[in-house]
Each structure stands twice: as C-alpha cells, then as structure tokens.
Design an enzyme around this catalytic site. Structure first.
Site, PDB file in Angstrom:
ATOM      1  N   GLY A   1       0.822  -1.217   0.000  1.00  0.00           N
ATOM      2  CA  GLY A   1       0.000   0.000   0.000  1.00  0.00           C
ATOM      3  C   GLY A   1       0.846   1.253   0.000  1.00  0.00           C
ATOM      4  O   GLY A   1       0.410   2.310  -0.463  1.00  0.00           O
TER       5      GLY A   1
ATOM      6  N   GLU B   1       1.554   1.834  -3.576  1.00  0.00           N
ATOM      7  CA  GLU B   1       0.276   2.238  -4.201  1.00  0.00           C
ATOM      8  C   GLU B   1      -0.023   3.709  -3.868  1.00  0.00           C
ATOM      9  O   GLU B   1      -0.460   4.474  -4.735  1.00  0.00           O
ATOM     10  CB  GLU B   1      -0.835   1.300  -3.744  1.00  0.00           C
ATOM     11  CG  GLU B   1      -0.695  -0.108  -4.326  1.00  0.00           C
ATOM     12  CD  GLU B   1      -1.613  -1.114  -3.663  1.00  0.00           C
ATOM     13  OE1 GLU B   1      -2.387  -1.766  -4.398  1.00  0.00           O
ATOM     14  OE2 GLU B   1      -1.586  -1.222  -2.420  1.00  0.00           O
TER      15      GLU B   1
HETATM   16  N1  T1G Z   1       1.696  -3.959   9.084  1.00  0.00           N
HETATM   17  C1  T1G Z   1       1.769  -4.125  10.422  1.00  0.00           C
HETATM   18  N2  T1G Z   1       2.935  -4.275  11.125  1.00  0.00           N
HETATM   19  C2  T1G Z   1       4.062  -4.253  10.409  1.00  0.00           C
HETATM   20  C3  T1G Z   1       4.066  -4.107   8.994  1.00  0.00           C
HETATM   21  C4  T1G Z   1       2.806  -3.931   8.336  1.00  0.00           C
HETATM   22  N3  T1G Z   1       2.716  -3.759   7.016  1.00  0.00           N
HETATM   23  N4  T1G Z   1       5.348  -4.156   8.578  1.00  0.00           N
HETATM   24  C5  T1G Z   1       6.109  -4.325   9.681  1.00  0.00           C
HETATM   25  N5  T1G Z   1       5.352  -4.387  10.779  1.00  0.00           N
HETATM   26  C6  T1G Z   1       5.809  -4.527  12.168  1.00  0.00           C
HETATM   27  C7  T1G Z   1       6.519  -5.867  12.430  1.00  0.00           C
HETATM   28  O1  T1G Z   1       5.610  -6.863  12.759  1.00  0.00           O
HETATM   29  C8  T1G Z   1       7.439  -5.508  13.594  1.00  0.00           C
HETATM   30  O2  T1G Z   1       6.674  -5.522  14.771  1.00  0.00           O
HETATM   31  C9  T1G Z   1       7.816  -4.063  13.297  1.00  0.00           C
HETATM   32  O3  T1G Z   1       6.818  -3.558  12.399  1.00  0.00           O
HETATM   33  C10 T1G Z   1       9.151  -3.923  12.623  1.00  0.00           C
HETATM   34  O4  T1G Z   1       9.172  -4.757  11.485  1.00  0.00           O
HETATM   35  C11 T1G Z   1      -3.212  -2.574   0.424  1.00  0.00           C
HETATM   36  C12 T1G Z   1      -2.702  -5.315   0.794  1.00  0.00           C
HETATM   37  C13 T1G Z   1       9.250  -2.950   6.157  1.00  0.00           C
HETATM   38  C14 T1G Z   1      11.052  -4.409   5.386  1.00  0.00           C
HETATM   39  O5  T1G Z   1       4.432  -6.898   3.143  1.00  0.00           O
HETATM   40  O6  T1G Z   1       8.653  -6.344   4.975  1.00  0.00           O
HETATM   41  O7  T1G Z   1      -0.019  -3.242   1.698  1.00  0.00           O
HETATM   42  O8  T1G Z   1       7.814  -7.347  15.948  1.00  0.00           O
HETATM   43  O9  T1G Z   1      10.933  -6.336  12.315  1.00  0.00           O
HETATM   44  O10 T1G Z   1      13.351  -5.883   9.635  1.00  0.00           O
HETATM   45  O11 T1G Z   1      -2.306  -3.481  -1.453  1.00  0.00           O
HETATM   46  O12 T1G Z   1       8.738  -5.068   8.161  1.00  0.00           O
HETATM   47  O13 T1G Z   1       8.429  -4.990  16.424  1.00  0.00           O
HETATM   48  O14 T1G Z   1       6.168  -5.887  17.126  1.00  0.00           O
HETATM   49  O15 T1G Z   1      10.104  -6.465   9.947  1.00  0.00           O
HETATM   50  O16 T1G Z   1      13.344  -3.368   9.584  1.00  0.00           O
HETATM   51  C15 T1G Z   1       2.527  -5.144   2.294  1.00  0.00           C
HETATM   52  C16 T1G Z   1       5.924  -5.904   5.440  1.00  0.00           C
HETATM   53  C17 T1G Z   1       1.392  -5.184   3.256  1.00  0.00           C
HETATM   54  C18 T1G Z   1       5.836  -5.275   4.108  1.00  0.00           C
HETATM   55  C19 T1G Z   1      11.024  -3.595   7.749  1.00  0.00           C
HETATM   56  N6  T1G Z   1       3.748  -4.811   2.989  1.00  0.00           N
HETATM   57  N7  T1G Z   1       7.030  -5.427   6.257  1.00  0.00           N
HETATM   58  O17 T1G Z   1      11.776  -4.684   8.142  1.00  0.00           O
HETATM   59  O18 T1G Z   1      11.497  -4.533  10.690  1.00  0.00           O
HETATM   60  S1  T1G Z   1      -0.106  -5.671   2.412  1.00  0.00           S
HETATM   61  C20 T1G Z   1       4.605  -5.737   3.372  1.00  0.00           C
HETATM   62  C21 T1G Z   1       8.318  -5.733   5.955  1.00  0.00           C
HETATM   63  C22 T1G Z   1      -0.552  -4.272   1.529  1.00  0.00           C
HETATM   64  C23 T1G Z   1      -2.022  -3.201  -0.155  1.00  0.00           C
HETATM   65  C24 T1G Z   1      -1.587  -4.466   0.480  1.00  0.00           C
HETATM   66  C25 T1G Z   1       9.359  -5.297   6.947  1.00  0.00           C
HETATM   67  C26 T1G Z   1      10.130  -4.039   6.527  1.00  0.00           C
HETATM   68  P1  T1G Z   1       7.305  -5.972  16.143  1.00  0.00           P
HETATM   69  P2  T1G Z   1      10.455  -5.641  11.117  1.00  0.00           P
HETATM   70  P3  T1G Z   1      12.605  -4.614   9.536  1.00  0.00           P
END
Ligand code: T1G
Length: 707
Positions: free
Chosen positions: A106, A109
């Site tokens: 997102g 997007e």
């Molecule tokens: N939503 C909620 N929590 C999230 C999050 C997210 N998107 N991304 C990370 N966190 C939390 C994670 O659980 C952790 O929590 C803390 O943030 C730090 O993350 C509408 C449908 C960005 C590369 O797939 O790949 O958008 O353990 O340990 O190593 O079309 O986080 O500390 O409690 O991973 O520095 C698409 C997911 C969503 C990216 C950073 N986005 N995130 O890595 O830290 S779907 C993703 C990552 C979407 C749209 C669609 C990685 C990061 P806690 P971390 P990091």
C-alpha cells in the site's frame, strides 16, 4: 490531521508527514489523516504543491497487516485505500511523494497515486503482497503497469521482490533521486513542478499495450510462478489482476483486482503466510531475555573445522562483513575447505547472487589457520568439527584455554548434548548451540540451543546476531535432536515404515512434494547422506526401547554402502550430475526384507502417506511444547519452514494442524495409535487442547500471557 499524520508548511509547499512507528503502516487513522491534509493543502491559497513523506526509518511499509487478521477472523471487509488514492490523484495541487526506506505494498500504491515521486538512492519499492498470500488491493496491479509497463509490473507483483530506487528511476517509476536531505530535495522539486500539469497515473495508458502483445508475457509469468512458487495461489491471482486491466477501464481493472484480493485474503494460504510473517518476528522475543539485554559485540570470530558446515558458516560471517579465522588440523584439510568456499562463491557469482568484487572482499575476510594463536582476539567461536562427543569436548577444553573471558563458545552440533559439551569448560555460561543448516550459507534457519547455564547476554547476542547474519534465529531447548531434528526423526520413521509396508519410494516422496514439502523425505535423506543418521542411530542404539518397532531399510542400505547422492546410490540412483532415478533394486530389496520381517504388504494411499508423516511431526511437536523445549508453537512452524522445506503457505506443521482442526488430527493419530502402537501415543498436550476445544495458536497466546 491527527497524531498519525502531521501537516507543516515550507512557505508555499505543504509537507504531510506520516508518523506511525515503527514502519508507518497505513493503520486506521492514517488514510483519514492524509486525506484531510490533502484537503487542507488544496484549500490553502498560499500553497502551490504538497509533499508526502514518512517520519522515522521508512516511507510506508504498506497496509496494516494486523488489520487483515481482524478482518479474516471477524469476516468483515474494511474500507479500502482506493478512495483516498483517487482523492490524491484528483488533487488540484500537485502531490510529490518523497520515498526513503521502503515503499512497500500500500506504500507504493500510495506513492503511485501521487503526481510525482522522488526517492533517496538507498530506498526500496515493491509489491510484496504475494509473500502474504494476497495481491495488491489498492490499485497497484493497475497503476504499476501504467508507470513501468506490463512485463516488469507482472514480475514485481507476482514475484514480490522489491527493486532499488535506482532501478525504479531507470524504469520511470520515480522522477528524481535525491542525494542528501530528502525533504529539502522534495520541497525544491515540488516548487519546480508547481503550476505544471499534474499527470494522473490512472490516465497514463501508453505503456499498457494490447491483450495480444501481452499474452506471451502473461503465459511466461504463469509458467514461472508455477515453477518457482509451487502451490502458491497469489502470484497467479496477481497476474490475473494485471491482465484483467488490459483493454479495460481503470475502474473495471480495480474491481477485478478487488475481487481477486478478497478471495486471496480470506484463503487459508494467506492466513498461514500472515501467521508466518508475524511468527518470524515473534520468535525473536524471549520471555526471560528482554530486548534490552546487553549484547556482546561480535566483531571478530573463529570457526573450528573447515568441512562442509564449517566452510559454509565462515562464509556466513564473511558475507556479513565479520572477519573470520577458519581453523583445521592440517594444510590438506584447510586447502580442501578453502577450495569449497571459493567454489561456492564462484557459483554465486555465476548465478548473479554476488558480484566478483563482493566475493573478493569476502574472501579477504576469511583467514585459514592451523593453530589457536589468534583465538585470544576473537569475540566468538563456532565449533563445527566431526559429530563425536569426545572430539567436541577436546576442542572446547582447548577453546576454554585459548579464548579470552567473555568470548562466546558456540557449537554447531545437530544432536549432541550442549550441557555435556559445556562441562568440558570452566565457563558453561559462555557455551551455546548455534545449529546451522546445510548449506549454511544458504539456509535461513539458525537453531540457537540454550544450555542449562547459557548466559542471557550470550543468548541475546546470538539472537540479535542471527538477524545480522541474514538468518532467522529460533531459541530451543537442549533435548536430543533439539526441535528440528527431534521432530524429523518420527517424520522419516513413518516414511520408512510406509515403504516397508508396501509404498514405493517415489510414491512417498511425491505425496509429500504434492503436499508442498520442498523435497520428499527419502530424497532429502539421500541429499544429506544416509550415513549421517545411520552413524547417530548406531551411537544411540542402546537407548532404543526394546519391543518397539524400528525402521530397518535405511540401515540396510547403508550397510551396503548406499549413502545417497555422495555414493551415487541411496534410496534412488544418481547419474554423474546427481540427477535421481527410481531404483528397482531398492524396491526388490525392501520387499524381500519386509517379507523376511513378516510385514504384510498393502496398497497405501497418498492421503495416508501425508497424514502419517505430517501428523508424526505434529505429535512430536506437541510433546516438545509440553516439555518446554520450544517456547511457542509458532517457533516450531518457523523452524520447519526455514530449515526443513515445510510449505510456508501451510503455515508450518502446528498451524497446519490448527487449520485442519485438532479434533480431526487427534482422531487420526488415535487411529494410528490403534494400528501401529505406542509410537503413536497421542501427546498429552494435543489431547488436552482437543478436550478444551483449543488450538496451538491459543496455546501460544496463553504462553505469552503467562510469561
Ligand atoms: N503492518 C503491520 N505491522 C508491520 C508491517 C505492516 N505492514 N510491517 C512491519 N510491521 C511490524 C513488524 O511486525 C514488527 O513488529 C515491526 O513492524 C518492525 O518490522 C493494500 C494489501 C518494512 C522491510 O508486506 O517487509 O499493503 O515485531 O521487524 O526488519 O495493497 O517489516 O516490532 O512488534 O520487519 O526493519 C505489504 C511488510 C502489506 C511489508 C522492515 N507490505 N514489512 O523490516 O522490521 S499488504 C509488506 C516488511 C498491503 C495493499 C496491500 C518489513 C520491513 P514488532 P520488522 P525490519
């Protein structure tokens, strides 16, 4: 505006700052805050343009994945981001998106709804949704091909891998790279474009091409997805969504995307992959070793033993930029070890994983040595010598003598007792297990084995270090085979029993490969070397319970020197390039041995093969949880997905059992208990969860609450 979105002004430019730590996810309140800020900019006559930027370490990491769990567990569908993105696109004043860190899902997007995008050179952008079993759900499958063309958009949405800001700039996804202060650069850029026409991404259709032109692209992409992401549904849905947008209006394309997105979101695959996403973060949390426990700096390490594992481990540290001494007993062994390392690096360059320059730098960090002279300077040692207790004790006694106080003494043993090894030193608090998986420089899993006396700083250090090494560290207790191998025993036991009862070797492997395992249990044995397990079974023969059925076929094959790939014959036959083929000689041998053992032969279904092997994992996993050798069921799931080729889209063995339903799993195990006896005694924890109508996931919640 709200406390998640701040609005400030730099003269005639409005600055909209998203501030929702830790990764500026688009949690409830954020889209609303952005929308209100855009309205404020448009209604302010002094404003010519707006800049949207993220506070902290990143732009926006996507939608809030936690909200998806709420949606699928409550069955309610939340408002999408689509209206907000149209609102931004239709803004009367141009909107510049300023990207640093990650613009994922997102987040990208959102950025594509802006009229212009600028980025720091170190930023990354991507649509990783397929890794969560979903697809972009806010117009990403429609706007991305408009900006970068269909082929690259398909690759990014179906593959899920991010690209660098430089590649994005080359593709025209971003309009300018900003060296130095991003906000300053973005505001200057906004001033430059203010007053010029603000291009709406949804109207940029020049790069879309026609269905005929794109047909080969979609066909090739589907083929790649089926091969590289075997069993995963989301990549195919992402391709369908992009294809649905070709020759249709933007709105029609978004409707097709929304339908496919919802189907994916409410699928078991997505629930499993979201479980894995948070699981890979949960395993880093150790109840009695708080996050702030001081870690020991690890700037220089040593590895003892330059065999396959030792060499791979040395590469892991070098790849992370940590200088490593690699010790072995003589020149020949060291030369052999260094030769394998050089060969591995050469094939990584060939496959484009590393550049030659990167490899040259890494090789400089690995220093082969024949003695312990320089060991007094290292912060950590990983012992990776032959899997024998006596030898390991000798090495640890040496390390105790030569290493400075405070250094971590780790062992890569995969089965031996950590406390017994630690007892060979005067500092058991410094001793810990760091169980890498072969090939160590490739496999992501690191089983960190806690001994009775392993110090909290030592544990905290290894957990944090695993992330730096590009591994997923999971803390486990010190029982025989720890968690992964302890469960793998019953899994491969059942596979052998099934062959002894009449199943063909290839039928067992095929059934589990179709279930989603990266490789069947028999082929896995041949790859690892059947003699490894054989030697351990012989060492522990005295511990086997009398009267309990033990598999015999694999031991017999080993007695014949059939160790698998390394001897060209194991369960399968292998040609010089290690391609497997079924071996009728093995079938005949097993039939004879089974007849001699009086084991009746029968037709065995793929369903029984899967149930016996997978439920053997679940039952042993439940025992391990009950005995406290794993902190949570999710830890077991993460171990099996990252170390044993368990399909992530099934969430791991424990999550899979929850998905099937523990009642059903328990019933099946009771049937096997009836048919096959004591080995299938249901684990007490499993029985208790069934009796109380609970799941392993709820067991984890209770564990966390009780901690
Ligand atoms: N939503 C909620 N929590 C999230 C999050 C997210 N998107 N991304 C990370 N966190 C939390 C994670 O659980 C952790 O929590 C803390 O943030 C730090 O993350 C509408 C449908 C960005 C590369 O797939 O790949 O958008 O353990 O340990 O190593 O079309 O986080 O500390 O409690 O991973 O520095 C698409 C997911 C969503 C990216 C950073 N986005 N995130 O890595 O830290 S779907 C993703 C990552 C979407 C749209 C669609 C990685 C990061 P806690 P971390 P990091």
């Amino acid at each position: 505006m709200n406390n998640l979105v701040r609005v400030t002004k730099d003269n005639d430019v409005t600055i909209i700052t998203i501030d929702n730590p830790p990764v500026n996810a688009l949690s409830p309140g954020v889209p609303e805050g952005i929308s209100a800020a855009i309205d404020a900019a448009n209604s302010d006559p002094g404003v010519k343009a707006a800049v949207v930027i993220g506070a902290g370490r990143t732009f926006v990491a996507g939608a809030d994945i936690k909200e998806f769990i709420k949606m699928t567990s409550s069955g309610t569908r939340r408002a999408t981001l689509l209206p907000l993105l149209l609102h931004i696109e239709d803004s009367g004043k141009p909107v510049v998106m300023a990207i640093h860190g990650q613009a994922f899902g997102g987040g990208l997007e959102l950025a594509m709804a802006g009229h212009y995008r600028v980025a720091s050179p170190t930023a990354q952008v991507g649509q990783p949704e397929v890794n969560l079993g979903i697809i972009p759900g806010a117009g990403g499958t429609q706007r991305l091909p408009r900006l970068i063309g269909v082929a690259k958009a398909v690759e990014m949405c179906a593959g899920g891998k991010p690209i660098s800001a430089r590649e994005a700039a080359a593709l025209g996804l971003t309009d300018q790279l900003i060296e130095g202060d991003l906000l300053l650069g973005a505001v200057a850029f906004a001033r430059e474009i203010a007053g010029k026409p603000a291009p709406k991404t949804r109207e940029r259709t020049q790069k879309l091409g026609t269905s005929v032109e794109n047909a080969p692209i979609f066909a090739a992409a589907r083929d790649t997805a089926c091969k590289k992401q075997r069993g995963l549904k989301a990549p195919l849905a992402a391709i369908d969504a992009i294809e649905a947008g070709i020759g249709s209006s933007f709105d029609e394309g978004c409707q097709a995307e929304a339908k496919l997105f919802t189907e994916c979101l409410f699928s078991d695959q997505s629930k499993a992959l979201i479980h894995v996403f948070f699981g890979e973060r949960e395993v880093a949390k150790i109840p009695d070793v708080p996050r702030e426990t001081p870690a020991i700096p690890v700037n220089r390490v040593a590895v003892v033993g330059s065999g396959t594992m030792g060499g791979g481990i040395a590469m892991v540290f070098a790849n992370a930029g940590i200088p490593v001494l690699l010790k072995d007993v003589d020149e020949a062994a060291l030369e052999l070890g260094m030769g394998k390392i050089r060969k591995n690096y050469a094939s990584s360059v060939q496959r484009g994983r590393f550049t030659q320059a990167f490899v040259d730098e890494r090789l400089k960090l690995i220093t082969p040595v024949l003695n312990y002279d320089a060991f007094s300077d290292v912060d950590m040692v990983v012992e990776a010598v032959f899997e024998g207790m006596a030898l390991k004790k000798t090495v640890f006694a040496d390390l105790d003598r030569v290493c400075r106080r405070g250094a971590i003494l780790a062992t890569n043993t995969s089965t031996l007792n950590i406390d017994e090894i630690a007892a060979a030193t005067s500092r058991p608090e410094a001793v810990i297990g760091t169980h890498f998986f072969s090939p160590a420089n490739v496999m992501r899993l690191l089983e960190i084995v806690r001994g009775k006396k392993s110090g909290k700083e030592v544990i905290a250090t290894c957990m944090q270090l695993s992330k730096k090494l590009g591994k997923i560290g999971v803390l486990v207790g010190n029982c025989r085979g720890f968690v992964g191998n302890r469960m793998f025993g019953p899994y491969r036991r059942e596979a052998q029993f099934l062959i002894e009862e009449g199943a063909e070797v290839e039928a067992v492997d095929q059934a589990l490969a179709e279930f989603g395992m990266a490789m069947g249990p028999m082929a896995t044995g041949d790859l690892a070397g059947l003699d490894v397990g054989w030697r351990i079974r012989k060492e522990y023969r005295h511990l086997e319970k009398p009267g309990i059925r033990q598999p015999f076929a694999e031991d017999r094959l080993c007695e014949m020197g059939r160790y698998g790939q390394k001897t060209g014959r194991g369960w399968y036959r292998y040609d010089e390039s290690r391609r497997p083929s079924n071996d009728p000689e093995v079938s005949a041998l097993v039939r004879k041995w089974s007849a001699d053992a009086g084991i009746p032969q029968r037709q065995i279904s793929a369903e029984e093969i899967v149930d016996r092997c997978i439920y053997a994992l679940v039952n042993e996993g439940a025992r391990i949880l009950e005995e406290g050798y794993a902190l949570r069921a999710v830890d077991i799931d993460i171990i099996y997905i990252n170390g044993y080729g368990f399909p992530a889209y099934r969430g791991g063995p424990m999550w899979h059992a929850d998905t099937v339903g523990l009642q059903k799993v328990y019933q099946r195990i009771c049937e096997f208990h009836q048919q096959h006896g004591e080995l299938w005694e249901p684990a007490p924890l499993l029985r208790r969860l069934v009796e109380t109508g609970k799941t392993f996931a709820e067991f984890d919640k209770e564990q966390v609450a009780a901690a």
